[in-house]
Design an enzyme around this catalytic site. Sequence first.
Site, PDB file in Angstrom:
ATOM      1  N   HIS A  46     -21.918  30.245  87.607  1.00 12.00           N
ATOM      2  CA  HIS A  46     -20.713  30.369  86.793  1.00 12.00           C
ATOM      3  C   HIS A  46     -20.673  31.761  86.171  1.00 12.00           C
ATOM      4  O   HIS A  46     -21.659  32.503  86.236  1.00 12.00           O
ATOM      5  CB  HIS A  46     -20.723  29.318  85.673  1.00 12.00           C
ATOM      6  CG  HIS A  46     -21.761  29.616  84.650  1.00 12.00           C
ATOM      7  ND1 HIS A  46     -23.092  29.300  84.839  1.00 12.00           N
ATOM      8  CD2 HIS A  46     -21.688  30.265  83.459  1.00 12.00           C
ATOM      9  CE1 HIS A  46     -23.790  29.717  83.797  1.00 12.00           C
ATOM     10  NE2 HIS A  46     -22.964  30.315  82.944  1.00 12.00           N
ATOM     11  N   HIS A 127     -20.705  38.525  84.139  1.00 14.70           N
ATOM     12  CA  HIS A 127     -21.774  38.528  85.131  1.00 14.70           C
ATOM     13  C   HIS A 127     -22.006  37.116  85.647  1.00 14.70           C
ATOM     14  O   HIS A 127     -21.624  36.144  85.007  1.00 14.70           O
ATOM     15  CB  HIS A 127     -23.064  39.084  84.518  1.00 14.70           C
ATOM     16  CG  HIS A 127     -23.620  38.209  83.445  1.00 14.70           C
ATOM     17  ND1 HIS A 127     -23.106  38.194  82.166  1.00 14.70           N
ATOM     18  CD2 HIS A 127     -24.625  37.301  83.461  1.00 14.70           C
ATOM     19  CE1 HIS A 127     -23.780  37.322  81.435  1.00 14.70           C
ATOM     20  NE2 HIS A 127     -24.707  36.755  82.201  1.00 14.70           N
TER      21      HIS A 127
END
Length: 186
Positions: A46, A127
Amino acid sequence: MQNTTKRLFLGFSVKKTLECQFFDMQQKLTLYINTEALAVLQSNMHITLGFLGQVKPSCIPALLTEVDALEKPSFELVLSAISCWQKPQIICLQGQAHTPLLTMASQVQQIAAKLGLHQSTYHYCPHLTLFRRASCMTLPQQPVMGLNDLLPVNVPVSQLHLYESYNSQSGVQYDILHSWPLVPDQ
């Protein structure tokens, strides 16, 4: 004794096809990183928008109401670099946050402050974590064969999720507790 709080964060899931691409990247990097590093499970991949920390269940309805009111534009995130972050000990794919994403991240920090939840002390950097408990010294200085061909990765984002993080017998698990659709530009 029953845990009286939930470890929560807001984030964006990635499509299954991209999970497979990220898994391929993990496999290519495995030979070059420390053996203690833990690969993130595909099902846990995720992009975090904001970590909220330990949240009392009684606070969750107010959190949901606040996130309901957020502007939530859809966007595409470009992950273009492999990075190693020493303090959290992660190897990740890193991207640049554009104004709508930075605005959302800032608003999440404001919600966290309003509700007395965890607030990040770092500037937001989108990220996707590939490895946890990674020693940054082991990230290869030279390009890994075949890895640069996989970058950059365009990640279309269409939903925001409230995740719960907990330890299970098979390791850390991330469950989606609530989802919101992101709104395409008009």
